[in-house]
Design a protein around this motif. Structure first.
Motif, short mmCIF file in Angstrom:
data_model
loop_
_atom_site.label_atom_id
_atom_site.label_comp_id
_atom_site.label_asym_id
_atom_site.label_seq_id
_atom_site.Cartn_x
_atom_site.Cartn_y
_atom_site.Cartn_z
N SER A 1 -49.24 -8.78 -30.03
CA SER A 1 -47.89 -8.28 -29.71
C SER A 1 -47.53 -8.44 -28.25
N ASN A 2 -48.55 -8.54 -27.41
CA ASN A 2 -48.29 -8.71 -25.98
C ASN A 2 -48.49 -10.14 -25.53
N ASP A 3 -48.62 -11.04 -26.47
CA ASP A 3 -48.96 -12.41 -26.11
C ASP A 3 -47.69 -13.27 -26.10
N ASP A 4 -47.52 -14.03 -25.02
CA ASP A 4 -46.35 -14.90 -24.87
C ASP A 4 -46.16 -15.87 -26.02
N TYR A 5 -47.26 -16.29 -26.61
CA TYR A 5 -47.18 -17.29 -27.67
C TYR A 5 -47.03 -16.65 -29.04
N PHE B 1 -46.36 -13.18 -30.04
CA PHE B 1 -45.68 -11.92 -30.37
C PHE B 1 -44.68 -12.09 -31.50
N VAL B 2 -44.13 -13.29 -31.60
CA VAL B 2 -43.14 -13.59 -32.63
C VAL B 2 -43.72 -13.36 -34.04
N PHE B 3 -45.03 -13.53 -34.16
CA PHE B 3 -45.65 -13.52 -35.49
C PHE B 3 -46.31 -12.19 -35.85
N GLU B 4 -46.00 -11.16 -35.10
CA GLU B 4 -46.65 -9.87 -35.32
C GLU B 4 -46.68 -9.46 -36.81
N PHE C 1 -48.43 -20.83 -36.22
CA PHE C 1 -47.62 -21.95 -35.77
C PHE C 1 -47.56 -23.05 -36.83
N THR D 1 -51.03 -22.83 -26.93
CA THR D 1 -51.27 -23.08 -28.36
C THR D 1 -51.48 -24.55 -28.67
N LYS E 1 -37.86 -13.21 -37.59
CA LYS E 1 -36.96 -12.68 -36.57
C LYS E 1 -35.89 -13.69 -36.16
N ASN F 1 -40.53 -5.36 -25.15
CA ASN F 1 -41.86 -5.54 -24.58
C ASN F 1 -41.75 -6.14 -23.19
N VAL G 1 -44.05 -7.38 -21.33
CA VAL G 1 -44.95 -8.48 -21.00
C VAL G 1 -44.26 -9.81 -21.25
N HIS G 2 -43.69 -9.96 -22.43
CA HIS G 2 -43.02 -11.24 -22.73
C HIS G 2 -41.51 -11.11 -22.80
N TRP H 1 -39.54 -16.65 -25.69
CA TRP H 1 -40.49 -17.65 -26.18
C TRP H 1 -40.05 -18.98 -25.60
N ASN I 1 -42.78 -23.82 -27.15
CA ASN I 1 -43.31 -23.13 -28.34
C ASN I 1 -42.46 -23.43 -29.57
N LEU J 1 -43.17 -26.93 -30.77
CA LEU J 1 -44.48 -27.00 -31.44
C LEU J 1 -44.40 -26.39 -32.84
N TYR J 2 -43.75 -25.25 -32.94
CA TYR J 2 -43.64 -24.57 -34.23
C TYR J 2 -42.83 -25.40 -35.22
#
Lengths: 525, 424
Positions: free
Chosen positions: A303-307, A309-312, A377, A457, B194, B254, B256-257, B261, B265, B268-269
């Motif tokens: 959840s705190n990861d830049d890559y 968090f989208v996939f929580e 991903f 990633t 999302k 949040n 942090v981020h 995105w 990213n 890649l996705y």
């Protein structure tokens, strides 16, 4: 045992395992149905049916299934060897693993008692309905998890590995250039660079490589275009062995999802989707204590990861189902670990009342969700994502947190890493050791997660391409050593563990394939 | 060149000031002589206003075009795009080609939009064609999600117009509180379940000829609350709006981020889950939208030689991977919500300055506006009208002399013609 006997033993084992599988009944049905076709003649029945299965693609599917069996479970070296030897041939490793398990389970149980939370409970109907409704948005839930703590973190596990000793081996020698300077003090056979150059010949300087030769400054006609064309052919042919060989030079982004599924033989059949739905129903019916651990872990990491968090939400959907999947238990026949058991309330110690807990036998630790995160991903359908993850887990990831002598096991990786550093960067190793910054203390967390969460990633996926391609985690140790080599100059200047950690804190800008290639093929030996 | 650049700003942001100071430039006040003024859009209005405006000299540069609002005000952008399409149609340009439903094939990149109150009747007519759709109301001159609301019943708009007749419609005559109403994209591409929009940066150094650059490091802004298209959620703004300014008030924000995105990213996705071809096509289309929107306003833009502008483009991608232009910002936020955000914005300003103030020397507004490729940093040429014209001339010449053109390789994204394939 001669080669012939060994082969026939292997064959009979694989036949045994495939019998009664879904594929078996599918092929049987196909064979029966084809009898109505005009080209099947009675006089050449056997031949004709075989031909039919070949041209209709069923033979390929069988080949892929056999290939999977060969990868997952090697037959015991001797027919008389007890099954525990398949789990782990060395007694002291088995013992160490068993006592580690005891510790984890004790910690889990004491948390249970402390918090007054049952290991499992049936959800009341209202709660079930609520969970069903928010299945796709579990991340919006903010339960109070402050009282829960991860059962263990990688650094607790590292301490256990450092304490490992082989009772038949005396390692009390004075430190010398010949002794091992690292933290791992067990004698295991790990490969040196000349041996690895042979094993990883596809990564050599003269071979085209995704992650190097697809750089924007290089014209695609030199390597990339043709390589992608070959990749498309491999996918079209649906051949596991070809896909695995192909993956050694890297998978093109657009084909990776298909190629990995092919290598893992995760075909996402209707029964896989059904299986996933059943697990989901299980999550909705019962609340497990480990759910909180999973929740907490995702919140603390992905959840705190830049890559990621989208996939929580996807992570919950995969991990909660995973904890209830009893099909995972099968892998314990070749995993040194043994699934933990709990007892039904009031029946502690009564063997008949023992149940595996959690149902899949795997207690998640801090960072566990990072094994799933990168896969998000590639697969945007939860059931497919789930199937691929489970296969990755029972082939590779379990080895990163159980104590064994396997060449892909975490102990070997640690030793491999330390040996590579000591042999090829002795000055650096000596310096770091002198300032009490043992390299493994820094690299261990990378290796336990197979670098997930540390690399960008795209680079991580290039690394995992090679794990799948070589069916081994060894490359993870090579990369860890290569990272130290790459930052050697800065590391020689630091005077504390904290400073060394700072130099190696951000790996997100690294390009893994050039690092690995240079380390393996351009290091003076 | 002798002398140091004297700079002024009325936007106290560290990403700006650090960049100026790094170059050894000297801070002055706006009453002194200055060479470079990074200003808000309020200030630019004064600089170029008939009453208070003053003549800029050759060694002065500012970061806005005088009438940037032709692009950056929602109603005017729509008006200009509609006019541009009609003109192309009149010329018989192949770009204005329509499909069997009467929709532009290449120029249908903004959601159906009407001005309110001016186009009210047209809107009602369109609304009745598809009464189940949702529409989004936005005040023309406001940013950061202020004053935005959704409607899905005609009665709601009637009520709004009744309520505002006394207050807002009075102001509407002065053009300040006019609204646009746009068809809401109700099938957005979802990632991890999302909704998100894209914020991309485009630098324009001149409109005639058009020279523009695209910044490679844009980002996706994610809603922190799950997207459900159900109408009961219509009131929950967090679900629908992705502006960080709004999202920051959400409980799940949040730090942090920041819900951001990177575009890499996203690429890649999409390449991993949908394949390389469709992903490249999507990014080509995004580039195409940007160039077309700039071409649409180029004729009306006051192409003052002292000006350049860095725009923030907001784009939404739908589940068929079609990009939609939502709006263009003249003053994209330079506030940093996270550490990575700060780095990105610092680099954005740095790369922008490297292009518009070559070598950090005292500016000369008569400069040739053809920076060398190594000065581009993370920018890539989006469109260079001069170069395109000369390439076309060359191509005509070659095809007349009977030479074949031959494909130039398929690697998109790199080099000076990233989008050439789409608007030939």
């Amino acid at each position: 045992m001669d080669e012939g006997t060994e082969l026939s033993l292997t064959i009979s084992q694989i036949v045994q395992r495939l019998k009664g599988s879904h594929l078996h009944s599918q092929i049987e049905r196909q064979a029966k149905e084809c009898l109505h076709q005009p080209e099947i003649k009675l006089e050449s029945l056997k031949e004709d049916v075989r031909n039919f299965l070949k041209t209709s693609g069923w033979e390929r599917k069988l080949q892929n299934a056999v290939y999977r069996e060969l990868h997952i479970q090697l037959p015991p070296s001797h027919p008389a060897a007890p099954p525990e030897h398949l789990k782990e041939p060395l007694a002291y490793m088995r013992k160490a693993q068993a006592s580690w398990e005891k510790r984890i389970l004790k910690s889990l149980n004491s948390m249970c008692t402390e918090l007054g939370v049952p290991l499992a409970r049936m959800r009341p109907a209202v709660e079930q309905k609520e969970l069903t409704n928010k299945w796709n948005e579990m991340g919006t839930d903010e339960p109070d998890l402050s009282r829960f703590r991860p059962v263990y973190a990688p650094k607790d596990f590292l301490e256990v590995l450092i304490g490992l000793r082989n009772p038949n081996y005396d390692c009390s020698d004075e430190i010398s250039s010949r002794s091992h300077w690292g933290l791992i003090q067990v004698p295991l056979n790990v490969r040196d660079i000349p041996q690895m150059r042979e094993a990883y010949s596809e990564l050599s300087l003269t071979t085209g490589q995704l992650g190097i030769d697809d750089n924007t400054h290089i014209h695609p006609d030199l390597f990339e275009s043709e390589y992608v064309q070959i990749g498309k052919k491999v996918v079209l042919e649906q051949d596991t062995a070809a896909a695995q060989q192909y993956s050694r030079q890297g998978c093109p982004t657009g084909l990776r999802a298909d190629l990995w599924a092919l290598i893992l033989n995760s075909t996402n059949q209707p029964q896989d989707v059904m299986h996933y739905e059943q697990l989901k129903a299980g999550v909705i019916q019962h609340d497990l204590l480990v759910d909180n651990l999973i929740y907490k872990d995702v919140k603390l990491t992905a959840s705190n990861d830049d890559y990621y968090f989208v996939f929580e939400d996807y992570l919950y959907q995969v991990l909660l189902c995973f904890s209830r999947d009893t099909a995972v238990l099968e892998h314990f026949s070749y995993n040194s670990a043994t699934p933990p058991k709990s007892y039904i309330q009031g029946k502690v110690g009564v063997e008949e009342c023992a149940v595996v807990y959690p149902p899949n036998g795997v207690i998640p630790f801090h960072g566990f969700s990072m094994y799933v995160a990168p896969l998000c991903f590639l697969y945007n359908e939860p059931s497919k994502l789930y199937t691929v993850f489970r296969e990755m887990y029972i082939r590779y990831f379990f080895r990163l947190h159980s104590i064994s002598s396997s060449p892909s096991g975490i102990v070997s990786l640690c030793l491999q890493f330390e040996r590579l550093l000591q042999t090829h960067l002795p000055q650096l190793f000596y310096h770091l050791r002198q300032i009490e910054a043992q390299p493994l203390r820094i690299a261990f967390k990378w290796m336990v997660r197979a670098f997930s969460g540390y690399l960008s990633t795209d680079q991580l996926l290039l690394l995992w391409d090679r794990i799948l391609g070589y069916n081994s985690l060894e490359i993870v140790a090579v990369l860890a050593a290569a990272v130290f080599a790459f930052r050697a100059e800065n590391l020689m200047e630091v005077t504390s563990l904290a400073a060394a950690e700072a130099v190696l804190a951000d790996l997100s800008t690294l390009k893994v394939m050039p690092l690995i290639q240079i380390f393996l093929f351009a290091t003076a030996i | 060149m002798a002398g140091k650049v004297k700079w002024v700003t009325d936007i106290e942001k560290s990403v700006l000031i650090n960049n100026f100071e790094k170059r050894g430039w000297i801070q002055v006040t706006d009453t002194e002589d200055w060479n470079f003024y990074w200003m808000s859009i309020q200030t630019i209005r004064n600089v170029f206003s008939v009453d208070t405006g003053y003549r800029l000299s050759d060694d002065q540069m500012v970061n806005h075009f005088p009438n940037h609002y032709e692009l950056t005000r929602k109603d005017l952008m729509i008006k200009n795009i509609k006019r541009y399409r009609k003109e192309l149609e009149k010329e018989g340009s192949p770009l204005a080609e329509k499909d069997e439903n009467g929709k532009y094939i290449y120029l249908d990149f903004v959601p159906v939009t009407f001005m309110l109150p001016a186009d009210y009747n047209l809107f009602v007519e369109e609304f009745r064609k598809s009464p189940s759709s949702t529409w989004i109301m936005k005040p023309c001159g406001k940013a950061q999600g202020k004053g935005i609301f959704l409607i899905n019943k005609l009665s709601q708009i009637k009520k709004w117009s009744r309520d505002s007749r006394t207050s807002t419609f009075v102001a509407a005559s002065s053009g300040k509180e006019a609204y646009v109403i746009s068809l809401y994209i109700d099938n957005p591409l979802l990632i991890g379940g999302k909704k998100f929009d894209l914020r991309l940066y485009v630098l324009v150094t001149t409109y005639r000829p058009l020279k523009c650059y695209m910044y490679k490091l844009g980002f996706c802004r994610f809603c922190t609350v799950k997207y459900t298209p159900s109408t009961s959620e219509l009131d929950n703004m967090f679900v629908h709006l992705t502006n960080v300014a709004i999202q920051k008030h959400g409980d799940d924000y949040n730090h942090v981020h920041g819900g951001k995105w990177t575009v890499s990213n996203l690429r890649l996705y999409l390449e991993s889950t949908r394949g390389k071809e469709v992903t490249s096509r999507l990014f080509d289309q995004i580039h195409w939208i940007m160039v077309q929107s700039l071409k649409a306003v180029a004729p009306v833009m006051n192409n003052d030689k002292h000006c350049f502008e860095c725009y923030g483009y907001d784009i939404i991608i739908d589940d068929k991977l079609k990009p939609w232009l939502i709006e263009v910002n003249a003053s994209p936020s330079l506030t940093s919500s996270t550490a990575n955000d700060r780095i990105l914005k610092y680099n954005l300003i740095n790369d922008t300055l490297n292009i518009v103030i070559p070598n950090g020397d005292i500016p000369d507004c008569r400069w040739n506006r053809s920076p060398p490729r190594e000065a581009l940093g993370n920018y890539q040429v989006l469109y260079d009208e001069e170069q395109a014209l000369s390439e076309n001339a060359e191509r005509d010449l070659r095809s007349r002399s009977g030479q074949s053109l031959g494909s130039k390789g398929t690697k998109g994204g790199a080099g000076p013609r990233p989008t050439a394939a789409t608007w030939k």
